[in-house]
Design a protein around this motif. Structure first.
Motif, PDB file in Angstrom:
ATOM      1  N   GLU A  76       9.227   5.567  11.819  1.00 17.16           N
ATOM      2  CA  GLU A  76      10.590   5.953  11.475  1.00 17.16           C
ATOM      3  C   GLU A  76      11.309   6.542  12.685  1.00 17.16           C
ATOM      4  O   GLU A  76      12.511   6.317  12.882  1.00 17.16           O
ATOM      5  N   GLU A  77      10.569   7.284  13.517  1.00 15.89           N
ATOM      6  CA  GLU A  77      11.152   7.820  14.742  1.00 15.89           C
ATOM      7  C   GLU A  77      11.577   6.704  15.692  1.00 15.89           C
ATOM      8  O   GLU A  77      12.479   6.884  16.522  1.00 15.89           O
ATOM      9  N   ARG A  78      10.929   5.543  15.553  1.00 15.87           N
ATOM     10  CA  ARG A  78      11.278   4.383  16.387  1.00 15.87           C
ATOM     11  C   ARG A  78      12.309   3.483  15.716  1.00 15.87           C
ATOM     12  O   ARG A  78      12.603   2.396  16.200  1.00 15.87           O
ATOM     13  N   GLY A  79      12.831   3.924  14.586  1.00 12.91           N
ATOM     14  CA  GLY A  79      13.836   3.142  13.880  1.00 12.91           C
ATOM     15  C   GLY A  79      13.278   2.069  12.981  1.00 12.91           C
ATOM     16  O   GLY A  79      14.003   1.165  12.553  1.00 12.91           O
ATOM     17  N   LYS A  80      11.988   2.154  12.647  1.00 13.81           N
ATOM     18  CA  LYS A  80      11.332   1.163  11.790  1.00 13.81           C
ATOM     19  C   LYS A  80      10.957   1.836  10.462  1.00 13.81           C
ATOM     20  O   LYS A  80      10.236   2.829  10.449  1.00 13.81           O
ATOM     21  N   ILE A  81      11.432   1.287   9.349  1.00 12.56           N
ATOM     22  CA  ILE A  81      11.161   1.866   8.032  1.00 12.56           C
ATOM     23  C   ILE A  81      10.096   1.051   7.307  1.00 12.56           C
ATOM     24  O   ILE A  81      10.239  -0.161   7.111  1.00 12.56           O
ATOM     25  N   VAL A  82       9.028   1.719   6.922  1.00 12.10           N
ATOM     26  CA  VAL A  82       7.924   1.114   6.172  1.00 12.10           C
ATOM     27  C   VAL A  82       7.660   1.978   4.951  1.00 12.10           C
ATOM     28  O   VAL A  82       7.644   3.212   5.042  1.00 12.10           O
ATOM     29  N   LYS A  83       7.459   1.348   3.808  1.00 15.25           N
ATOM     30  CA  LYS A  83       7.213   2.087   2.567  1.00 15.25           C
ATOM     31  C   LYS A  83       5.704   2.296   2.360  1.00 15.25           C
ATOM     32  O   LYS A  83       4.943   1.336   2.336  1.00 15.25           O
ATOM     33  N   PRO A  84       5.254   3.540   2.182  1.00 15.58           N
ATOM     34  CA  PRO A  84       3.850   3.795   1.859  1.00 15.58           C
ATOM     35  C   PRO A  84       3.619   3.661   0.356  1.00 15.58           C
ATOM     36  O   PRO A  84       4.372   4.219  -0.440  1.00 15.58           O
ATOM     37  N   VAL A  85       2.598   2.912  -0.023  1.00  7.46           N
ATOM     38  CA  VAL A  85       2.298   2.673  -1.435  1.00  7.46           C
ATOM     39  C   VAL A  85       0.839   3.008  -1.702  1.00  7.46           C
ATOM     40  O   VAL A  85      -0.055   2.548  -0.984  1.00  7.46           O
ATOM     41  N   PHE A  86       0.600   3.804  -2.738  1.00 11.23           N
ATOM     42  CA  PHE A  86      -0.759   4.190  -3.131  1.00 11.23           C
ATOM     43  C   PHE A  86      -1.044   3.619  -4.521  1.00 11.23           C
ATOM     44  O   PHE A  86      -0.375   3.976  -5.499  1.00 11.23           O
ATOM     45  N   ILE A  87      -2.018   2.736  -4.612  1.00 12.99           N
ATOM     46  CA  ILE A  87      -2.382   2.104  -5.888  1.00 12.99           C
ATOM     47  C   ILE A  87      -3.704   2.690  -6.370  1.00 12.99           C
ATOM     48  O   ILE A  87      -4.729   2.555  -5.695  1.00 12.99           O
ATOM     49  N   SER A  88      -3.683   3.340  -7.517  1.00 13.02           N
ATOM     50  CA  SER A  88      -4.882   3.981  -8.038  1.00 13.02           C
ATOM     51  C   SER A  88      -5.851   2.960  -8.632  1.00 13.02           C
ATOM     52  O   SER A  88      -5.453   2.048  -9.355  1.00 13.02           O
ATOM     53  N   ILE A  89      -7.123   3.165  -8.339  1.00 16.93           N
ATOM     54  CA  ILE A  89      -8.184   2.354  -8.959  1.00 16.93           C
ATOM     55  C   ILE A  89      -8.952   3.204  -9.976  1.00 16.93           C
ATOM     56  O   ILE A  89     -10.062   2.867 -10.368  1.00 16.93           O
ATOM     57  N   ASP A  90      -8.303   4.303 -10.400  1.00 15.70           N
ATOM     58  CA  ASP A  90      -8.890   5.221 -11.382  1.00 15.70           C
ATOM     59  C   ASP A  90      -7.854   5.527 -12.462  1.00 15.70           C
ATOM     60  O   ASP A  90      -7.407   6.674 -12.616  1.00 15.70           O
ATOM     61  N   PRO A  91      -7.428   4.511 -13.216  1.00 13.24           N
ATOM     62  CA  PRO A  91      -6.343   4.709 -14.181  1.00 13.24           C
ATOM     63  C   PRO A  91      -6.680   5.693 -15.302  1.00 13.24           C
ATOM     64  O   PRO A  91      -5.767   6.251 -15.915  1.00 13.24           O
ATOM     65  N   ALA A  92      -7.955   5.925 -15.557  1.00 14.67           N
ATOM     66  CA  ALA A  92      -8.326   6.850 -16.623  1.00 14.67           C
ATOM     67  C   ALA A  92      -7.869   8.266 -16.315  1.00 14.67           C
ATOM     68  O   ALA A  92      -7.508   9.031 -17.216  1.00 14.67           O
ATOM     69  N   ARG A  93      -7.872   8.655 -15.064  1.00 16.17           N
ATOM     70  CA  ARG A  93      -7.473  10.012 -14.687  1.00 16.17           C
ATOM     71  C   ARG A  93      -6.126  10.071 -13.975  1.00 16.17           C
ATOM     72  O   ARG A  93      -5.422  11.076 -14.063  1.00 16.17           O
ATOM     73  N   ASP A  94      -5.786   9.016 -13.264  1.00 15.76           N
ATOM     74  CA  ASP A  94      -4.551   9.032 -12.476  1.00 15.76           C
ATOM     75  C   ASP A  94      -3.352   8.630 -13.329  1.00 15.76           C
ATOM     76  O   ASP A  94      -2.946   7.469 -13.392  1.00 15.76           O
TER      77      ASP A  94
END
Length: 212
Positions: free
Chosen positions: A103-121
């Motif tokens: 982002e400091e270099r002018g590049k926007i990237v979206k961080p995505v976290f996909i849970s593999i523990d749906p019972a608790r998350d």
């Protein structure tokens, strides 16, 4: 002299066939050229098209979303779980730092976290987890079937271990630890191992962004 003429004739024949078939002698068909070749450090058996694809999951607000909803800009995906004691927080912190550098270099990237523990998350829990890592990080969960389908699309691995005796809610989940760079309309582009520093990861991602 006769030998030289024969050699020239042979070379001419090869060039003529190359022109007719559209083959570039120094790297294959122009239509098959990989615009990201100079950025790649990994190889996928069968090609990059073997990884990624559509998914349907649930975001932090409880809304059902698809891959098209989530990947609306260059995104860095990670499959893990919020109860992970060490690896997931470290990997996602590294990803968040790399994204800040970009982002400091002018590049926007979206961080995505996909849970593999749906019972608790649950969505609410993921909202807290991602907020602590990066304000733009999106957390996704879903039904066990939805999570499994997303994991299979990206060829990730996860396995729930047996819970502690007398405490059914405490268990660890073994899982793969790659981060996946995905572009809208293109899908999966590259995966990165966890041994990269934030700076190294940012440099590698930037290479792909500039080659788009």
């Amino acid at each position: 002299m006769t030998r030289n003429i024969a050699i020239l004739a042979a070379v001419g024949a090869v060039l003529f066939i190359a022109v007719l078939t559209g083959i570039t002698l120094f790297g294959g068909s122009g239509g098959d050229a990989d615009k990201y070749a100079q950025c790649r450090t990994s190889k996928v058996a069968g090609g990059s098209s073997q990884i990624g694809g559509p998914f349907t999951l649930v975001d932090e607000t409880g809304k059902t979303v698809t891959d098209a909803d989530v990947i609306d800009k260059p995104s860095l995906l990670y499959f893990g779980y919020s109860f992970c004691p060490d690896v997931c927080p470290l990997d996602n912190s590294r990803n968040a730092e790399a994204i800040e550098l970009l982002e400091e270099r002018g590049k926007i990237v979206k961080p995505v976290f996909i849970s593999i523990d749906p019972a608790r998350d649950t969505p609410e829990l993921l909202a807290d987890f991602t907020e602590n890592l990066h304000p733009r990080m999106v957390g996704l969960t879903g039904t066990p079937e939805q999570v499994k389908a997303a994991s299979q699309a990206y060829r990730t691995y996860y396995k729930k271990n047996e819970p502690e005796e007398g405490n059914e809610d405490y268990y660890l989940v073994d899982h793969s630890t790659f981060s996946y760079l995905v572009f809208p309309d293109e899908g999966f582009v590259e995966f990165f191992k966890r041994d990269l520093s934030p700076g190294q990861l940012a440099d590698k991602v930037e290479c792909f962004l500039e080659a788009r």
